[in-house]
Structure formats: structure tokens, C-alpha cells
Design a protein around this motif. Structure first.
Motif, short mmCIF file in Angstrom:
data_model
loop_
_atom_site.label_atom_id
_atom_site.label_comp_id
_atom_site.label_asym_id
_atom_site.label_seq_id
_atom_site.Cartn_x
_atom_site.Cartn_y
_atom_site.Cartn_z
N GLY A 175 85.54 -82.19 -19.41
CA GLY A 175 85.86 -80.73 -19.02
C GLY A 175 85.27 -79.76 -20.26
N GLU A 176 85.14 -78.64 -20.09
CA GLU A 176 85.66 -77.57 -21.45
C GLU A 176 85.80 -77.87 -22.88
OE1 GLU A 176 82.02 -76.03 -21.77
OE2 GLU A 176 81.70 -77.05 -19.72
N PRO A 177 85.38 -78.26 -23.60
CA PRO A 177 86.86 -77.49 -24.58
C PRO A 177 86.97 -76.23 -24.54
CG PRO A 177 83.98 -78.36 -25.68
CD PRO A 177 83.75 -77.83 -24.13
N THR A 178 88.23 -76.61 -25.05
CA THR A 178 89.13 -75.88 -24.83
C THR A 178 90.14 -74.76 -25.85
OG1 THR A 178 90.54 -76.96 -25.15
CG2 THR A 178 90.22 -76.53 -22.69
N THR A 179 88.93 -75.29 -27.15
CA THR A 179 89.72 -74.48 -29.01
C THR A 179 89.02 -74.52 -29.51
OG1 THR A 179 91.62 -74.58 -30.11
CG2 THR A 179 90.60 -76.45 -29.15
N GLY A 180 88.83 -73.98 -30.52
CA GLY A 180 88.07 -73.82 -30.88
C GLY A 180 88.05 -72.31 -32.56
N GLY A 218 99.65 -74.19 -23.51
CA GLY A 218 99.91 -75.61 -22.40
C GLY A 218 98.86 -75.77 -22.29
N ASN A 219 98.21 -76.11 -22.94
CA ASN A 219 97.10 -77.24 -23.29
C ASN A 219 97.31 -78.16 -23.83
OD1 ASN A 219 94.43 -78.74 -22.66
ND2 ASN A 219 94.01 -76.78 -22.60
N PRO A 220 97.05 -79.66 -22.98
CA PRO A 220 98.09 -80.60 -24.09
C PRO A 220 96.42 -81.78 -24.52
CG PRO A 220 97.86 -81.06 -21.46
CD PRO A 220 97.18 -79.84 -21.29
N ARG A 221 95.68 -81.55 -23.76
CA ARG A 221 94.24 -81.71 -24.78
C ARG A 221 94.36 -82.34 -26.09
NH1 ARG A 221 88.75 -80.38 -22.36
NH2 ARG A 221 88.29 -82.58 -22.61
N VAL A 222 93.88 -83.45 -26.66
CA VAL A 222 93.96 -83.40 -27.60
C VAL A 222 92.40 -82.95 -28.14
CG1 VAL A 222 94.46 -85.25 -29.79
CG2 VAL A 222 95.34 -85.68 -27.94
N VAL A 223 92.75 -82.45 -29.67
CA VAL A 223 91.40 -81.48 -30.47
C VAL A 223 91.47 -82.47 -31.58
CG1 VAL A 223 91.77 -79.55 -28.30
CG2 VAL A 223 93.21 -79.79 -31.17
N LEU A 224 92.26 -82.88 -32.14
CA LEU A 224 91.85 -83.39 -33.44
C LEU A 224 92.57 -84.97 -33.75
CD1 LEU A 224 92.42 -81.10 -36.41
CD2 LEU A 224 93.44 -83.16 -37.01
N ILE A 255 98.12 -86.80 -34.40
CA ILE A 255 97.52 -85.74 -33.54
C ILE A 255 97.61 -84.37 -33.16
CG2 ILE A 255 96.29 -87.83 -32.11
CD1 ILE A 255 98.19 -87.13 -29.87
N LEU A 256 96.84 -83.19 -32.99
CA LEU A 256 96.89 -82.30 -32.81
C LEU A 256 96.63 -82.06 -31.25
CD1 LEU A 256 95.94 -80.58 -35.71
CD2 LEU A 256 98.49 -80.98 -35.21
N ARG A 257 97.38 -81.36 -30.13
CA ARG A 257 96.64 -80.73 -29.19
C ARG A 257 96.02 -79.04 -29.45
NH1 ARG A 257 99.21 -84.38 -25.91
NH2 ARG A 257 100.31 -85.97 -26.57
N ALA A 258 94.98 -78.82 -28.03
CA ALA A 258 94.83 -77.48 -28.00
C ALA A 258 96.18 -76.60 -28.41
CB ALA A 258 93.97 -77.17 -26.83
N GLY A 259 97.19 -76.91 -27.51
CA GLY A 259 98.51 -75.98 -27.39
C GLY A 259 99.10 -75.83 -28.44
N ASP A 260 98.53 -77.15 -29.76
CA ASP A 260 98.81 -76.86 -31.17
C ASP A 260 98.28 -75.71 -31.81
OD1 ASP A 260 100.72 -78.59 -30.60
OD2 ASP A 260 100.24 -80.25 -31.30
N ALA A 261 97.76 -75.04 -31.04
CA ALA A 261 96.82 -74.01 -31.78
C ALA A 261 97.30 -72.68 -32.09
CB ALA A 261 95.67 -73.77 -31.08
N HIS A 262 98.00 -72.07 -33.60
CA HIS A 262 98.96 -71.40 -33.76
C HIS A 262 97.97 -69.76 -34.79
CE1 HIS A 262 103.20 -69.98 -34.60
NE2 HIS A 262 103.37 -69.88 -35.43
N ALA A 263 98.96 -68.96 -34.75
CA ALA A 263 98.88 -68.27 -36.04
C ALA A 263 100.00 -67.64 -37.12
CB ALA A 263 98.24 -67.12 -35.22
N GLU A 291 101.90 -84.43 -21.67
CA GLU A 291 102.09 -84.87 -23.52
C GLU A 291 101.95 -86.40 -23.35
OE1 GLU A 291 102.66 -80.74 -25.43
OE2 GLU A 291 103.73 -82.16 -25.13
N ARG A 292 103.24 -86.70 -22.74
CA ARG A 292 103.15 -88.12 -22.75
C ARG A 292 102.30 -88.81 -22.27
NH1 ARG A 292 109.83 -87.89 -22.15
NH2 ARG A 292 110.24 -86.79 -23.41
N LEU A 293 102.15 -88.62 -21.40
CA LEU A 293 100.91 -89.19 -20.96
C LEU A 293 99.28 -89.51 -21.46
CD1 LEU A 293 100.73 -90.71 -18.20
CD2 LEU A 293 99.76 -89.26 -17.15
N LEU A 294 99.43 -88.51 -22.37
CA LEU A 294 98.07 -88.44 -22.86
C LEU A 294 98.41 -88.90 -24.12
CD1 LEU A 294 96.93 -84.63 -22.20
CD2 LEU A 294 95.37 -86.45 -21.80
N ALA A 295 99.20 -88.97 -25.02
CA ALA A 295 100.00 -89.50 -25.98
C ALA A 295 99.53 -91.00 -25.89
CB ALA A 295 101.29 -89.63 -26.59
#
Lengths: 322, 679
Positions: free
Chosen positions: B202-207, B222-228, B468-476, B507-511
Motif C-alpha cells: 500500500g501507499e504511504p498514508t501520512t507524512g 481511522g488508519n491503524p498502520r504503524v508508521v513510527l 509505536i505510533l499509527r497513522a491514525g495517531d496523527a494529531h494537531a 489495531e490489536r491485530l497489527l499490534a
């Protein structure tokens, strides 16, 4: 090199032989080359996954050695033997192989240190059961073959290495002369009151009547069945169980050696076979040994055995023949 | 075709498929090679060997493929290792479709080996390990069935069920041996290549971009992918870190989107110091994964120093440099699949320590800038809520609480509207974190309080020893400038909606996957000579942890259990071996005596028939009136008595009997000398 020296050399080789021998198969050679390459790659790059792959390849080699060793352990082999072995043609040979406990896979059996070629195999040997392995062996020449042991080979589990164990099992096999076609005529039959043919002056066969057929041109009119001929209006002759039974004594001239001897032996064997098949009595005279004329399969076996031993040491007993 | 043969071919083809998949998981193989191999594998599994009668013609196809791959390599479009791997896969595919004979089988397995080796060069993913093991198991089974099949006479069935149990045991031992070899084989090169990265699925989802635009559409929360991944020192040891991980800040809002004033501050640095630190800095070892998709470095709020960056690509890792942009953003100079670096941050309870005077003039001006089209109701509302409160931090917290109380959180975006802020505050009264942060920042500015918008991540989920941080953890969130403390974080978003809003199950599955993958990475991919020394040291001199009063009654550590288990198994095996040895029937004294007698008889060439027992030999010799018969008689009698008659041989009796027998046999063999005649 004399025969005695050859035997001693064979014994020495058997004594010096390691308990197991290992040979790398073609697939195994490729496998080892790839393993070597992966090892070099791992050392050169430090790539841990290559180390993992190398570890797997090497442990497969070790496991292969262990499993093949387990296959060859605790094996018991006995020779069931063969009915008749003729030189130059495949003959059926059997071994009975068993194992008290544990299973064995992919076993190949052959005779060790003999000129016999050919092997038999068993895919799966169950613990405690005796399995008869059949093989088509071929002996290059006639004569007694000293059997020292049975070679058991397995390529289990991966076919990378062929591990061999030789089970000492002394024995002997008598190989009859090569079967062929006799070009020469057996010569004049011996005439005389021999065998159970009754009056030898009558050559119209003996035994029960097996059939009637039309009298051919030039045939003896004394064989005509007059009653049936009269009823059918044509001359019918009687055919008996043993037609034209005669007696031959075949001989191998003394003084022959090498190829002429072999040639003559094969010729005599072929003649004997032909004559015996025709129902005649056949005897043998080899100079050193004489067999009285007789008929039947047993006589053929006696003749073949005598011919097989010709030029070798005298047999010590019938039980030595296969 | 025999049933066993069909099974063997299926196993062989599946093994080849696993080997190819071990390369394919790297994501670097050209798509057309994936398609070609996939078709070949499916046909082979269906039993359709399309190339069986066209081996030579179809070999030309391979030649054509080799030319295409070679041209790609020459053009620089394809890495040579990738091209070689792809070609190995296509050779395997060609062989799968060829007539199945012994040579073809060998070629399929060989190409499989080359493919897993290629997979090791292309990918460091844990899936590679799974495919490697699957290949080993399936290929071993296929090879073993082939070996047995070759030994089974024609017409007889292949004993598949009997083959499998011992083979499974063997393969199990092989895998264990591979692990042991992996651990123990000395690493002479200190693992110079380091961790590798692959593009992943898949394509990168954050940045991070140069703007934050309100409105639009998206599902990032809502994206559970781990980015960091991050490892902290000192380790907080908590399961949920709930920390702010900052990427950059924005200070100019034009009514629609946030931008940053200023440009590049530092062009190329190995280590960047953003602000002075102290003794209590929090050290972070960070790894930005391919799913992150950006070049902006992330660090715990508030970062002090960043550096020692490495760029991870498919061909390995290399050191790279950093640049600092306005808005406190730090970027990696070169683009890669992932990055690893170190960061030091101030403790979270402190402010940034920045002073207003210390900021660049352009940023000083921007901290109070309002868009020209700002709705006057914003200032009125802020003044009403603050009710005279002028202290920046207290005012910001008051406004944040008001926003959390009065406004709803929603991930349904408003779409493109003319004034997103007014739409959020006065129309929809619902929004996501960017709306809340923008509203708070601008409301503060309307009251003369300097503030800016910050973006990054919120959260931190513990996996093994890190977070870890997920794409869905992006915040402002909002930075409020507090005199004497610098910028202080104030978050207007309701607390429950700050971290990822994705599916819990996913999220649990990915964790779980991340935990296993983390173990794989630490224990396999990054395993080095240093780790080997640690293993050796742990066994030779176990590390002692300081005893705490509560630890006295605890169970021994797992290592002790492991050592005890191994020792126990060793003792058990030795005991089994000894027991087997003791159970082995020892030759009786009488049997040894018989062996010695038979050896002497054989040496003396006494004629003996096959299988003839000693008593039978004696009986025969006696019948024949042989001269050795009287010599053998006592020996035979004593053997039978000792063996079956309950009269064991006395001490020295066997030696005496054997000596007598030897003399007698020697005399019997010696040529009889002429007797002297008395005259």
C-alpha cells in the motif's frame, strides 16, 4: 593375478572398508555448491537472513546424515537366492530384509564386491516385518561367484547423499553358462540299452499315444495306425509321448582353455538343453567328470552345474549351488 | 500417475511458490514477473504442464525475458539483484510447466534455493522467515517423497503416510538446528548491512506537507498502520504513553490553511540543536517506517537535538544529513523508504524554553497574525469565554475546556466551505483536531495572546521495549507562548478523540504483528556479534538485578527455567543411553568360550558346513571317525554344560580347554614325521 590372490585382495578390501560409506549424489553436489555460495554471501555481506538460510541448509545436511544412519541401523538381510542364474542375462535374485524396530526408507540392495550387476529396492520397510526385495542381477560369466556381503544403500531423506553399509553375509552363487543357440550338430546318438527307453532298436517312441497325424513323405510305415487309417481312408501315423527318444553323450574336449573352452561349454549347454527338451537322454563327459545319460530338468541342472564348475575348483557339495 | 507422485509434485510446486513469495514480499519485483510466475504456478498446481512438449521453443521465451531484464538493468530502471531474482523466478516458472522428471525436479528445487537466497538479499520482513520455513518444509517433503518413490518398484504405491512422521521430526530438528547455527555461528563482520526496508503493502498514508488545510475529505484518523517506532531512555514503562510527538508548527493562517513564515535555517547538518537542553533530556531512538511516507522527523515534544540519521532503502542503510526549516521542522535531505535517527527532547512537563525575543522577527510577527476575513464573532466569543482572563496559559486552558465542552468531535469532514473556522464554531459545531486546534489558536490571537498550530502525533502504544505510533495517531494541537516557559502545549481536542480512532480489532491485530515483527527484527535481522557476546555473557555470568524487597519471593527468571530444562533433557538423554547400554545382552561366558573355540576351528580349517553348530560338527566328525573328534568332544560337552546345563565354567577352565584344543589342532595340522625305526 591368480584366483587365490584375488580372493585375498577382496578379503583385505572388505576388512579395510569403513563401516559406512558416503557418496554425494548429483542433486547433493548442486546443493553443496549452493550452500557454499550462500555461506560466502552471508560472510561477505553480514546479511543475517543469509546466515539463517545457511543454518537451515547445513542442518538439513546433518539431519540427512542422522536419518539415513537410522535407516541403515539394525538391519538384517538374508539371501533368498535365485532359481537359476545364467551368465550374460538378467536373473531374478531375492533378499529378505528386516528390521527389529524402527522404520527404514528407500533402501537399495546389491551384492558387494562381486561382478554381479543390478540392484533391488524397497521404498518402506516396516518394523518387525520381513520384506523380500527382488532384483534383476546380471553375471558377466559362468562359474562360482563368492558372495561376501550385501550392500545396502539409502538416499533417504532428501536424496543428497547415498549412504552405504555392507552387511557381511558370506555365500556363493553358481552361474550357469550363457544360454545360446547350438550351431553344431550333436553328432551321432549313442545307441544301446541305456535309460528306460526299452528296446533301443525301435525308434518309434515310447509311452502313451498322444495323437494321430497324417503320414508324411518318407516316414516309417511301421508307425501307421492301421485301424484309424482304414476308417478314414488315409494313412495316419501314431504320435507317442516320447518320440524318437535317443541317447547322446556330449563332451567337452580336454585341453581347451579360455575362449574356446567357454565357447564349447556354451555350445554343449545349448545342445543339452535342446536335446533334453526333445525328450532325449543326455550325458556329459568333461574328462574330469562324467554324467550318465538321463532326461528331464534335473539332468539339465546337473549338466549345467557341471559345466559351470568346469575349470574351477571342484564343488564341495550340492548345497553350494544357488 | 501414482497418488504419491501427484502429491509430491504439488508439494514441489508449492515449495517453489513459497520461495518466489519470499522474494515477492520485498515489493521490488516487477509486476509482470509476478503475473507470469503466478500463472505458471496456478497451471502447475492444476496439473497442466503447458511446456512439456515445447521445452526448447519455450526456452527461447526465457531468453527474451532475460534480454528485457538486462535492458532494464542497463537503463537503470531495475537493480541487478532484483533482475537476477526475477529471472530465477521465471526460470522456476518455466520448469514448473515442463514435464516432471528427475532433472526438472532438481531444477525446480535449485531455483527455489536461489529464490530464497535472493529473498534474503531483498527483504528483511518477518514474512520472509515464514516463507523460508515453509519452503524448507515443503521442499523437504517433496524431496523425501521423490527418494522413496524412486525406491518403490513400479506399480506399488508410495507409502506417503509412513514417510511423513519421521520426516516431520527430521525437519523439526533441521529448523531447530538452523536456529542454533544462527545463534552460535560467529559473526565476523558485525552485521555491517544493518536493517533493511522494503516498500511494504500500500501507499504511504501520512507524512507532512507545507500546509494544513481545513475541510476536504479523508480517513486518516481511522488508519491503524504503524508508521513510527521509538525506544525511549529513560523508559517510562507505561503501556499507553499519551505523549505529543511533534513534527512541525504553523504560524500563518489565511482563513483556509496554515503555512509557515520563513525558509531554510540549516541546509546540511549531521546533528541539529534546536534549543538548549539539560541533564534531564529524554533520549529517543526513532524509526520512521515506509508507511510514514514523509521526510519530516518526529520527536517527543519538545525536541532539543536531532541527528545520527540513517536512510533505509532496499539495498541497505547509509548515513544521511538533516536540514532545518522554519516552523521547527527537521527533514532528511534524501528520500528513502524509511529513516532511523536519534532525538533528545525536553521533559514533557517543561515548556519549550523559547523566548519571544529569541524568535526570528518574521515568526514574532506571525504569532499574532489573523486572517483578513476572520469572522468578528470569533473575537467576541473568545472575549466572552475568557471573561477578562489575560494570563496566556490560563486563558488557553479555559478556552480549550470550553471548546471540549461545547463542541462535538467528528471525523465527517465539512467539505470545502468559504470560512471553515466560522463553519466549525457557529454552524456545524463539530469537527476534528485541526478544527479544534485552529479555533483555539485564533481565539487566543484575537485576545492578543501569541499562539501557533503544531502537528504531529499523539499517543504511543507499548510493543515489547518500545512504542509505536499509527497513522491514525496523527494529531494537531496548539502552542501557547508563555513568558518564562516558552511554548506550552494546550490541546483543545476532547481527550477521548486524540489518539487513533480506528477499528480496535485491526489495531490489536497489527499490534500483535508489530510485536512479532519487532522480535524478528531485533533477534534475527539485527542480530550481531555483540548479541552473541551478550548471549555468551548471560550464560557465563548472569546479570544480577538489584534485589528489591518485593522481588524476594518471586519465581526464578525464565533463563533459569530454560537452562534447567536443557540440563534436564541432557540428563534424561544420558540416562536413556546408559539404560540402553545396560539392557544390551552381554555375551555369556559360555558364548565367549564358544566364539573362541569356533575361531580356533576356523583357523585350523576344520571342514564345517554352513550353519552347523558345534555339537552337530562333533556328531558328524564322530560319525566319520575323524581324528579331531576326541579333541572336540570335551570342549563341546563343557560348552553345552556351561550354556544349558547350569554348570558354569570355572575360573581358568576355559583357557585350559582352549590351550588343549589349540595344541591338538596344531598337531593335527602338522605333517606326520617318519617314525624312527629301531634297529
Amino acid at each position: 593375478m591368480t584366483r587365490r590372490l584375488k580372493q585375498r585382495w577382496a578379503r583385505l578390501r572388505a576388512w579395510l572398508r569403513p563401516p559406512r560409506s558416503l557418496k554425494v549424489t548429483r542433486v547433493g553436489r548442486t546443493y553443496l555448491v549452493v550452500t557454499f555460495g550462500v555461506g560466502l554471501g552471508a560472510l561477505n555481506t553480514g546479511n543475517n537472513l543469509l546466515y539463517l538460510l545457511l543454518g537451515m541448509l547445513l542442518s538439513m545436511v546433518v539431519v540427512s546424515g542422522v536419518l539415513s544412519e537410522r535407516c541403515l541401523r539394525d538391519l538384517t538381510v538374508r539371501r533368498v537366492g535365485t532359481d537359476a542364474a545364467f551368465a550374460g542375462e538378467p536373473f531374478a535374485f531375492r533378499w529378505a530384509v528386516s528390521r527389529k524396530r524402527g522404520h527404514a526408507f528407500a533402501l537399495t540392495l546389491s551384492e558387494a564386491d562381486t561382478p554381479l550387476s543390478g540392484e533391488g529396492g524397497v521404498g518402506y520397510l516396516r518394523a518387525g516385518a520381513e520384506h523380500v526385495v527382488r532384483a534383476n542381477l546380471t553375471a558377466p560369466r559362468r562359474g562360482p561367484v563368492a558372495l561376501t556381503g550385501v550392500r545396502v544403500t539409502t538416499t533417504w531423506p532428501l536424496g543428497l547423499f547415498a549412504k552405504t553399509r555392507v552387511l557381511a553375509l558370506p555365500g556363493s552363487l553358481l552361474v550357469y553358462p550363457r544360454r545360446g543357440y547350438a550351431c553344431r550338430d550333436p553328432g551321432e546318438a549313442v545307441r544301446g540299452p541305456v535309460g528306460d527307453a526299452g528296446n533301443p532298436r525301435r525308434n518309434d517312441g515310447t509311452g502313451d499315444v498322444t495323437g494321430l497325424r497324417e503320414l508324411a513323405e518318407g516316414e516309417d510305415a511301421r508307425r501307421v495306425h492301421w485301424l484309424k487309417s482304414a476308417s478314414l481312408g488315409k494313412l495316419l501315423r501314431v504320435e507317442r509321448e516320447r518320440e524318437e527318444r535317443r541317447t547322446w553323450v556330449l563332451s567337452v574336449e580336454p585341453g581347451l582353455e579360455g575362449a574356446p573352452l567357454e565357447h564349447r561349454i556354451e555350445e554343449v549347454a545349448a545342445l543339452a538343453h535342446r536335446l533334453l527338451e526333445e525328450g532325449h537322454d543326455v550325458g556329459l563327459d568333461t574328462g574330469a567328470r562324467t554324467l550318465r545319460p538321463a532326461s528331464g530338468a534335473a539332468q539339465e541342472r546337473h549338466i549345467l552345474r557341471a559345466l559351470a564348475w568346469l575349470g574351477f575348483e571342484d564343488p564341495r557339495g550340492d548345497e553350494e549351488a544357488a | 500417475m501414482r497418488p504419491g507422485t501427484r502429491l509430491r509434485l504439488v508439494l514441489r510446486d508449492l515449495a517453489s511458490g513459497c520461495a518466489f513469495a519470499s522474494m515477492a514480499v520485498s515489493g521490488q519485483l516487477p509486476v509482470w514477473t509476478l503475473a507470469l510466475y503466478g500463472v505458471a504456478l496456478l497451471c502447475a498446481l492444476a496439473g497442466r504442464r503447458l511446456f512439456a512438449k515445447r521445452a526448447r521453443v519455450t526456452a527461447l521465451l526465457l531468453l527474451g525475458v532475460a534480454v528485457v531484464l538486462g535492458l532494464n538493468v542497463l537503463n537503470g530502471a531495475l537493480n541487478i539483484v532484483v533482475a537476477a531474482c526475477a529471472f530465477a523466478g521465471l526460470i522456476s516458472g518455466h520448469r514448473l510447466l515442463s514435464a516432471p522428471d528427475a532433472a526438472t525436479d532438481g531444477q525446480v528445487h535449485l531455483s527455489g534455493l536461489l529464490m530464497v537466497a535472493g529473498g534474503a538479499a531483498l527483504s528483511g520482513e518477518i514474512i520472509y522467515g515464514l516463507f523460508l520455513v515453509a519452503f524448507g518444509v515443503l521442499a523437504s517433503m517433496a524431496l523425501a517423497l521423490g527418494v522413496v518413490e524412486a525406491a518403490v518398484p513400479e506399480g506399488e504405491p508410495v507409502p506417503v503416510r509412513s514417510v511423513m512422521p519421521p520426516l516431520a521430526t527430521g525437519v523439526g530438528f533441521a529448523v531447530a538446528g538452523a536456529v542454533a547455527f544462527f545463534i552460535l555461528f560467529p559473526r565476523l563482520n558485525w552485521n555491517m548491512t544493518g536493517p533493511r526496508a522494503s516498500p511494504g503493502f500500500g501507499e504511504p498514508t501520512t507524512g507532512f506537507s507545507n500546509t494544513v488545510r481545513l475541510g476536504g475529505a479523508g480517513t486518516i484518523k481511522g488508519n491503524p498502520r504503524v508508521v513510527l517506532r521509538a525506544t525511549l531512555n529513560p523508559d517510562p514503562g507505561v503501556e499507553a504513553l499519551n505523549a505529543y510527538w511533534i513534527g512541525r508548527t504553523y504560524d500563518v493562517f489565511d482563513g483556509q490553511e496554515w503555512t509557515t513564515a520563513g525558509g531554510v535555517r540549516h541546509a546540511r547538518e549531521a546533528m541539529l540543536t534546536l534549543r538548549p537542553g539539560g541533564d534531564s533530556l529524554v533520549h529517543q531512538r526513532m524509526e520512521l517506517l515506509p508507511a510514514y511516507g514523509g521526510r519530516t522527523l518526529i520527536a517527543l515534544e519538545t525536541p532539543s537535538r536531532l541527528g545520527n540519521a540513517f536512510l533505509n532503502s532496499t539495498t541497505g542503510s547509509r548515513r544521511t544529513f538533516l536540514q532545518e526549516l522554519s516552523g521547527g521542522e527537521v527533514r532528511v535531505l534524501e528520500a528513502g523508504l524509511g529513516y532511523s535517527y536519534e532525538a533528545y527532547s525536553l521533559p514533557p512537563e517543561k515548556g519549550s524554553g523559547d523566548s519571544f525575543r529569541g524568535l526570528p522577527p518574521i515568526e514574532q510577527d506571525a504569532l499574532l497574525t489573523l486572517p483578513e476575513t476572520v469572522d468578528p464573532r470569533v473575537a467576541q466569543t473568545a472575549a466572552r469565554v475568557l471573561n477578562g482572563e489575560r494570563e496566556p496559559l490560563a486563558a488557553a486552558q479555559k478556552l480549550a475546556q470550553w471548546l471540549q465542552r461545547e463542541y462535538a468531535y467528528t471525523l465527517e469532514l465539512s467539505g470545502d466551505v468559504e470560512d471553515p473556522l466560522a463553519d466549525f464554531l457557529f454552524t456545524r459545531k463539530a469537527g476534528h483536531c485541526e478544527h479544534f486546534a485552529t479555533a483555539l489558536t485564533l481565539m487566543l490571537r484575537t485576545q492578543g495572546i501569541r499562539a501557533r498550530l503544531a502537528t504531529g502525533f499523539f499517543g504511543g502504544e507499548r510493543i515489547n521495549d518500545g512504542y509505536i505510533l499509527r497513522a491514525g495517531d496523527a494529531h494537531a494541537w496548539t502552542h501557547v507562548l508563555v513568558p518564562g516557559r516558552g511554548f506550552v502545549t494546550v490541546d483543545a481536542t476532547p481527550p477521548a478523540h486524540r489518539p487513533s480512532q480506528g477499528s480496535r480489532f485491526l489495531e490489536r491485530l497489527l499490534a500483535l504483528y508489530e510485536a512479532v515483527e519487532s522480535r524478528w527484527r531485533n533477534s534475527v535481522v539485527d542480530y550481531s556479534f555483540r548479541d552473541q557476546l551478550d548471549v555468551a555473557r548471560a550464560f557465563m555470568r548472569p546479570t544480577r538485578e538489584p534485589e528489591s524487597p518485593t522481588a524476594r519471593g518471586r519465581l526464578p527468571p525464565p533463563r533459569a527455567w530454560g537452562v534447567a530444562l536443557v540440563a534436564g533433557m541432557g540428563v534424561y538423554l544420558v540416562w536413556r543411553a546408559l539404560e540402553r547400554l545396560s539392557r544390551r545382552a552381554r555375551p555369556l561366558e559360555a558364548t565367549r568360550f564358544l566364539d573362541a573355540v569356533e575361531a580356533q576351528l576356523a583357523a585350523a580349517r576344520v571342514p564345517r558346513r554352513d550353519g552347523e553348530a558345534l555339537e552337530e560338527l562333533h556328531a558328524r566328525l564322530a560319525r566319520e571317525g575323524h581324528r579331531l573328534s576326541p579333541v572336540i568332544a570335551p570342549v563341546t560337552q563343557r560348552y553345552l554344560e556351561a550354556r544349558f546345563g547350569g554348570r558354569p565354567l570355572r575360573s581358568g577352565e576355559a583357557e585350559r580347554l582352549l590351550r588343549t584344543l589349540k595344541h591338538a589342532l596344531e598337531e593335527a595340522r602338522a605333517p606326520s614325521a617318519p617314525r624312527a625305526r629301531a634297529s
